[in-house]
Design an enzyme around this catalytic site. Structure first.
Site, PDB file in Angstrom:
ATOM      1  N   SER A   1       0.905  -1.209  -0.111  1.00  0.00           N
ATOM      2  CA  SER A   1       0.039  -0.048  -0.159  1.00  0.00           C
ATOM      3  C   SER A   1       0.853   1.306  -0.060  1.00  0.00           C
ATOM      4  CB  SER A   1      -0.893   0.046   1.101  1.00  0.00           C
ATOM      5  OG  SER A   1      -1.695  -1.024   1.314  1.00  0.00           O
TER       6      SER A   1
ATOM      7  N   CYS B   1      -2.413  -5.818   1.915  1.00  0.00           N
ATOM      8  CA  CYS B   1      -3.836  -5.290   1.714  1.00  0.00           C
ATOM      9  C   CYS B   1      -4.596  -6.148   0.613  1.00  0.00           C
ATOM     10  CB  CYS B   1      -3.862  -3.887   1.582  1.00  0.00           C
ATOM     11  SG  CYS B   1      -5.664  -3.366   1.044  1.00  0.00           S
TER      12      CYS B   1
ATOM     13  N   CYS C   1      -6.699  -6.981   3.595  1.00  0.00           N
ATOM     14  CA  CYS C   1      -7.989  -6.311   3.723  1.00  0.00           C
ATOM     15  C   CYS C   1      -8.818  -6.982   2.562  1.00  0.00           C
ATOM     16  CB  CYS C   1      -7.799  -5.078   3.477  1.00  0.00           C
ATOM     17  SG  CYS C   1      -6.543  -4.119   3.784  1.00  0.00           S
TER      18      CYS C   1
ATOM     19  N   LYS D   1      -9.711 -10.678   2.708  1.00  0.00           N
ATOM     20  CA  LYS D   1     -10.551 -11.049   4.049  1.00  0.00           C
ATOM     21  C   LYS D   1     -11.813 -10.540   3.859  1.00  0.00           C
ATOM     22  CE  LYS D   1     -10.702  -7.506   6.309  1.00  0.00           C
ATOM     23  NZ  LYS D   1     -10.157  -6.708   7.584  1.00  0.00           N
TER      24      LYS D   1
ATOM     25  N   TYR E   1      -8.337  -7.698  15.994  1.00  0.00           N
ATOM     26  CA  TYR E   1      -9.444  -7.697  15.004  1.00  0.00           C
ATOM     27  C   TYR E   1      -9.193  -8.836  14.014  1.00  0.00           C
ATOM     28  CZ  TYR E   1      -6.331  -5.612  11.321  1.00  0.00           C
ATOM     29  OH  TYR E   1      -5.496  -5.120  10.234  1.00  0.00           O
ATOM     30  N   ILE E   2      -7.896  -9.427  13.617  1.00  0.00           N
ATOM     31  CA  ILE E   2      -7.799 -10.372  12.855  1.00  0.00           C
ATOM     32  C   ILE E   2      -8.594 -11.797  13.296  1.00  0.00           C
ATOM     33  CG2 ILE E   2      -6.216 -11.711  11.442  1.00  0.00           C
ATOM     34  CD1 ILE E   2      -4.626  -9.350  11.074  1.00  0.00           C
TER      35      ILE E   2
ATOM     36  N   GLU F   1     -12.156 -11.156  13.274  1.00  0.00           N
ATOM     37  CA  GLU F   1     -12.758 -11.398  11.771  1.00  0.00           C
ATOM     38  C   GLU F   1     -12.857 -12.553  11.193  1.00  0.00           C
ATOM     39  OE1 GLU F   1     -11.667  -6.897  10.338  1.00  0.00           O
ATOM     40  OE2 GLU F   1     -10.379  -8.514   9.816  1.00  0.00           O
TER      41      GLU F   1
ATOM     42  N   GLY G   1      -0.955 -11.560  16.570  1.00  0.00           N
ATOM     43  CA  GLY G   1      -0.178 -10.194  16.295  1.00  0.00           C
ATOM     44  C   GLY G   1       0.676 -10.061  15.301  1.00  0.00           C
TER      45      GLY G   1
ATOM     46  N   HIS H   1     -34.837   8.713   7.882  1.00  0.00           N
ATOM     47  CA  HIS H   1     -35.822   7.667   8.446  1.00  0.00           C
ATOM     48  C   HIS H   1     -36.338   6.636   7.305  1.00  0.00           C
ATOM     49  CE1 HIS H   1     -38.408   5.877  11.611  1.00  0.00           C
ATOM     50  NE2 HIS H   1     -39.492   6.229  10.596  1.00  0.00           N
TER      51      HIS H   1
ATOM     52  N   GLU I   1     -29.683   7.059  12.110  1.00  0.00           N
ATOM     53  CA  GLU I   1     -30.719   8.154  12.650  1.00  0.00           C
ATOM     54  C   GLU I   1     -30.558   8.274  14.012  1.00  0.00           C
ATOM     55  OE1 GLU I   1     -35.091   8.234  12.371  1.00  0.00           O
ATOM     56  OE2 GLU I   1     -34.908   6.065  11.657  1.00  0.00           O
TER      57      GLU I   1
HETATM   58  C1  LIG Z   1      -5.459 -10.402   7.527  1.00  0.00           C
HETATM   59  C2  LIG Z   1      -5.444  -8.759   7.650  1.00  0.00           C
HETATM   60  C3  LIG Z   1      -6.364  -8.098   7.201  1.00  0.00           C
HETATM   61  C4  LIG Z   1      -6.166  -6.708   7.332  1.00  0.00           C
HETATM   62  N1  LIG Z   1      -7.280  -5.941   7.200  1.00  0.00           N
HETATM   63  C5  LIG Z   1      -7.258  -4.591   7.048  1.00  0.00           C
HETATM   64  C6  LIG Z   1      -8.338  -3.675   6.922  1.00  0.00           C
HETATM   65  O1  LIG Z   1      -9.584  -4.405   6.685  1.00  0.00           O
HETATM   66  N2  LIG Z   1      -8.354  -2.424   6.756  1.00  0.00           N
HETATM   67  C7  LIG Z   1      -7.123  -1.717   6.927  1.00  0.00           C
HETATM   68  O2  LIG Z   1      -6.980  -0.658   6.604  1.00  0.00           O
HETATM   69  N3  LIG Z   1      -6.062  -2.619   6.902  1.00  0.00           N
HETATM   70  C8  LIG Z   1      -5.926  -4.056   7.084  1.00  0.00           C
HETATM   71  N4  LIG Z   1      -4.910  -4.636   7.206  1.00  0.00           N
HETATM   72  C9  LIG Z   1      -3.645  -4.101   7.366  1.00  0.00           C
HETATM   73  C10 LIG Z   1      -3.118  -3.683   6.241  1.00  0.00           C
HETATM   74  O3  LIG Z   1      -2.962  -4.712   5.251  1.00  0.00           O
HETATM   75  C11 LIG Z   1      -1.463  -2.887   6.281  1.00  0.00           C
HETATM   76  O4  LIG Z   1      -1.629  -2.035   7.134  1.00  0.00           O
HETATM   77  C12 LIG Z   1      -1.055  -2.481   4.883  1.00  0.00           C
HETATM   78  O5  LIG Z   1      -0.986  -3.425   3.969  1.00  0.00           O
HETATM   79  C13 LIG Z   1       0.312  -1.749   5.249  1.00  0.00           C
HETATM   80  O6  LIG Z   1       0.907  -1.270   3.976  1.00  0.00           O
HETATM   81  P1  LIG Z   1       2.494  -1.336   3.868  1.00  0.00           P
HETATM   82  O7  LIG Z   1       2.888  -0.732   2.617  1.00  0.00           O
HETATM   83  O8  LIG Z   1       3.032  -0.948   5.068  1.00  0.00           O
HETATM   84  O9  LIG Z   1       3.171  -2.900   3.644  1.00  0.00           O
HETATM   85  P2  LIG Z   1       2.365  -4.297   2.925  1.00  0.00           P
HETATM   86  O10 LIG Z   1       1.032  -3.778   2.366  1.00  0.00           O
HETATM   87  O11 LIG Z   1       2.621  -5.205   3.900  1.00  0.00           O
HETATM   88  O12 LIG Z   1       3.526  -4.516   1.660  1.00  0.00           O
HETATM   89  C14 LIG Z   1       4.772  -4.605   2.002  1.00  0.00           C
HETATM   90  C15 LIG Z   1       5.346  -5.258   0.810  1.00  0.00           C
HETATM   91  O13 LIG Z   1       6.907  -5.307   0.708  1.00  0.00           O
HETATM   92  C16 LIG Z   1       7.268  -6.682   0.297  1.00  0.00           C
HETATM   93  N5  LIG Z   1       8.538  -6.875   0.950  1.00  0.00           N
HETATM   94  C17 LIG Z   1       8.685  -7.024   2.156  1.00  0.00           C
HETATM   95  N6  LIG Z   1      10.169  -7.130   2.219  1.00  0.00           N
HETATM   96  C18 LIG Z   1      10.784  -7.014   1.041  1.00  0.00           C
HETATM   97  C19 LIG Z   1      12.080  -7.051   0.597  1.00  0.00           C
HETATM   98  N7  LIG Z   1      12.977  -7.017   1.307  1.00  0.00           N
HETATM   99  N8  LIG Z   1      12.238  -6.834  -0.879  1.00  0.00           N
HETATM  100  C20 LIG Z   1      11.058  -6.709  -1.792  1.00  0.00           C
HETATM  101  N9  LIG Z   1       9.833  -6.634  -1.340  1.00  0.00           N
HETATM  102  C21 LIG Z   1       9.745  -6.904   0.002  1.00  0.00           C
HETATM  103  C22 LIG Z   1       6.166  -7.718   0.764  1.00  0.00           C
HETATM  104  O14 LIG Z   1       5.962  -8.880  -0.027  1.00  0.00           O
HETATM  105  C23 LIG Z   1       4.827  -6.920   0.618  1.00  0.00           C
HETATM  106  O15 LIG Z   1       4.432  -7.046  -0.764  1.00  0.00           O
HETATM  107  C24 LIG Z   1      -5.095  -6.317   7.343  1.00  0.00           C
HETATM  108  C25 LIG Z   1      -3.886  -7.008   7.450  1.00  0.00           C
HETATM  109  C26 LIG Z   1      -3.881  -8.284   7.453  1.00  0.00           C
HETATM  110  C27 LIG Z   1      -2.804  -9.129   7.617  1.00  0.00           C
END
Ligand SMILES: Cc1cc2nc3c(=O)[nH]c(=O)nc-3n(C[C@H](O)[C@H](O)[C@H](O)COP(=O)(O)OP(=O)(O)OC[C@H]3O[C@@H](n4cnc5c(N)ncnc54)[C@H](O)[C@@H]3O)c2cc1C
Length: 460
Positions: free
Chosen positions: A15, A43, A48, A51, A180-181, A184, A264, A439, A444
């Protein structure tokens, strides 16, 4: 100035990383992003989005029950797990493709592989015999599920990552965790007809949420058939011929087909070469950053879950935008973590924004006014269901600003997004009440709450 291969090298196409890479490339900078798994990150690939598809698949069983109350009848409703998984995976692949295409359109080079730091300006792509240099580096590697590796039998337990791809739907599942995970996935499996037990070592689920929300949701998910065991944890997991026996601290032995640990997540920094680049970690193992997401190395920034500030997709995206404004637009910005709305896609779901009652009591000098209502949603009138909605407003007694909104019930994630505008804008209870009701809706109630709860009845 030294001549680097890239102006910006981003590690992680999730993300945060994708947004930062695209914005920076659109400014005409030379940008690459490395991804070791699939573009889209947690995500899109294992968080997200899949899920939410699973939640929507599992909610159908409840909708069918309601439908019967309204006079519908069905022969036999059957759920086909492999067919659902296939449809889900096609959609996830489509979304991941869109992310990758958008990177390309913005002029970002996508590097498939694991990137590690060799020094503050040098990145190695593992197994590809490729080393590149960059003037600036952004670490956006996200987090990983954590489970207690010293627990006997833990190797038999899965995490959320595997839950998205179980070869068959189990008959019985035990989920350890109260966040939350965990909640859910308990709702997902229970809705799909799996005998579901949730076990959590704390006194109640959803630590950190408002106490009324925690108590209300624990009761409601039990009504949906989830067995909730609190104040207890595993001693071991034993594999037998018929399943997995969960030996619990309270002496219980519970056999299930699948055990899932949702206990966690930790920042994903393992073997990233942070020390060689001068990037420090904090006591919790997350990358230390200043409010502008700058690490302890002068040319390296970090955003998203790897910094463990507020682990949500929209937050990672906002941190990316703030990084881009600060570093490439000469417009120093940091994300404001106050009044970020969040949802738990439990069944029923939860939507919250702002302070819990307990937090508000600590921070509002002249106390708080609390408004609470619990009622049966109109939708369930014909079903015999005793499910109830909880709505709670927490108001600063002095300024009369609504500082917290807490909802448990159908559509609460949709409601809270809009309520968050009012909370973020600092509107007062009188301004909420001046807004005419829609309503008949559940929402509401939010603009018609009159009775203050007396402090004695308040759970805080
Ligand atoms: C089961 C679950 C449900 C969730 N539900 C929600 C929700 O409903 N709403 C919400 O807002 N958030 C939710 N989240 C949290 C959300 O997914 C994260 O907060 C978000 O994806 C964080 O984004 P990020 O960019 O920090 O990392 P990430 O999206 O985790 O991206 C990190 C990327 O880096 C890559 N990577 C890691 N190390 C390396 C490396 N050394 N070299 C190359 N690539 C690498 C990984 O493969 C990954 O693709 C959920 C998380 C989980 C696990």
């Amino acid at each position: 100035m030294a001549d680097y291969d890239y102006d910006l090298f981003v590690i992680g196409a999730g993300s945060g990383g994708v947004r930062a890479a695209r914005l920076t490339a659109l400014d005409g900078k030379r940008v690459a992003v490395a991804e070791e798994f699939r573009v889209g990150g947690t995500c899109v690939i294992r968080g997200c989005v899949p899920k939410k598809f699973m939640v929507m698949a599992s909610e159908v069983s409840h909708a069918l029950q309601i439908a019967e109350g309204y006079g519908w009848s069905f022969d036999k409703a059957e759920f086909d797990w492999p067919r659902f998984l296939e449809a889900k995976d096609v959609e996830i692949a489509r979304l991941s493709g869109i992310y990758a295409a958008n990177l390309g359109k913005a002029g970002v080079e996508l590097v498939h592989g694991r990137a590690i730091l060799k020094d503050a300006h040098t990145v190695q792509i593992v197994g590809k015999d490729r080393t590149v240099t960059a003037e600036k580096i952004l670490i956006a590697t996200g987090g990983r599920p954590w489970k207690p590796e010293d627990l006997p039998g833990i190797e038999h337990a899965i995490t959320s990552e595997e839950a998205f791809h179980l070869p068959e739907l189990p008959k019985r599942i035990l989920i350890a965790g109260g966040g939350y995970i965990a909640v859910e996935f308990a709702g997902i499996f229970a809705g799909l007809g799996v005998e579901t037990t949730l076990i959590y070592r704390g006194p109640n689920i959803l630590r950190g949420f408002d106490d009324d929300v925690r108590a209300h949701l624990a009761g409601e998910i039990e009504k949906r058939g989830i067995k909730v065991i609190l104040g207890c944890q595993h001693q071991s997991i034993e594999k037998t011929e018929t399943g997995l026996v969960n030996h619990l601290e309270n002496g219980m032995k519970l056999e299930t087909d699948v055990v899932m640990f949702a206990t966690g997540r930790i920042p994903y920094v393992k073997d990233l070469g942070l020390e060689t680049a001068g990037v420090a970690l904090n006591d919790q193992g997350a990358i230390t950053v200043d409010p502008y997401s700058k690490t302890t190395a002068d040319n390296i920034w970090a955003i998203g879950d790897v910094t463990d500030r507020m682990n949500l997709t929209p937050v990672a995206i906002r941190e990316a935008v703030a990084f881009h404004q600060t570093v490439y637009r000469d417009n120093p910005q940091h994300f404001d973590y106050e009044a970020v709305a969040t949802a738990v896609f439990s069944q029923p779901p939860v939507g919250v924004v702002g302070l819990t009652e307990a937090e508000a009591r600590r921070s509002c000098a002249k106390g708080v006014d609390v408004y609470v209502t619990r009622f049966r949603p109109m939708k369930y009138a014909f079903t015999g269901s005793d499910e109830r909605v909880l709505m709670k407003l927490v108001v600063d007694a002095d300024s009369q600003r609504v500082v917290g909104v807490h909802i448990v019930g159908p559509d609460s994630p949709e409601m809270i997004q809009l309520a968050a505008i009012a909370v973020k804008a600092g509107l007062t209870k009188a301004q909420w009440d001046a807004t005419c009701a829609v309503h008949p809706t559940m929402a509401e109630e939010l603009v018609t709450l009159k009775e203050k709860q007396s402090p004695a009845t308040s759970a805080g």
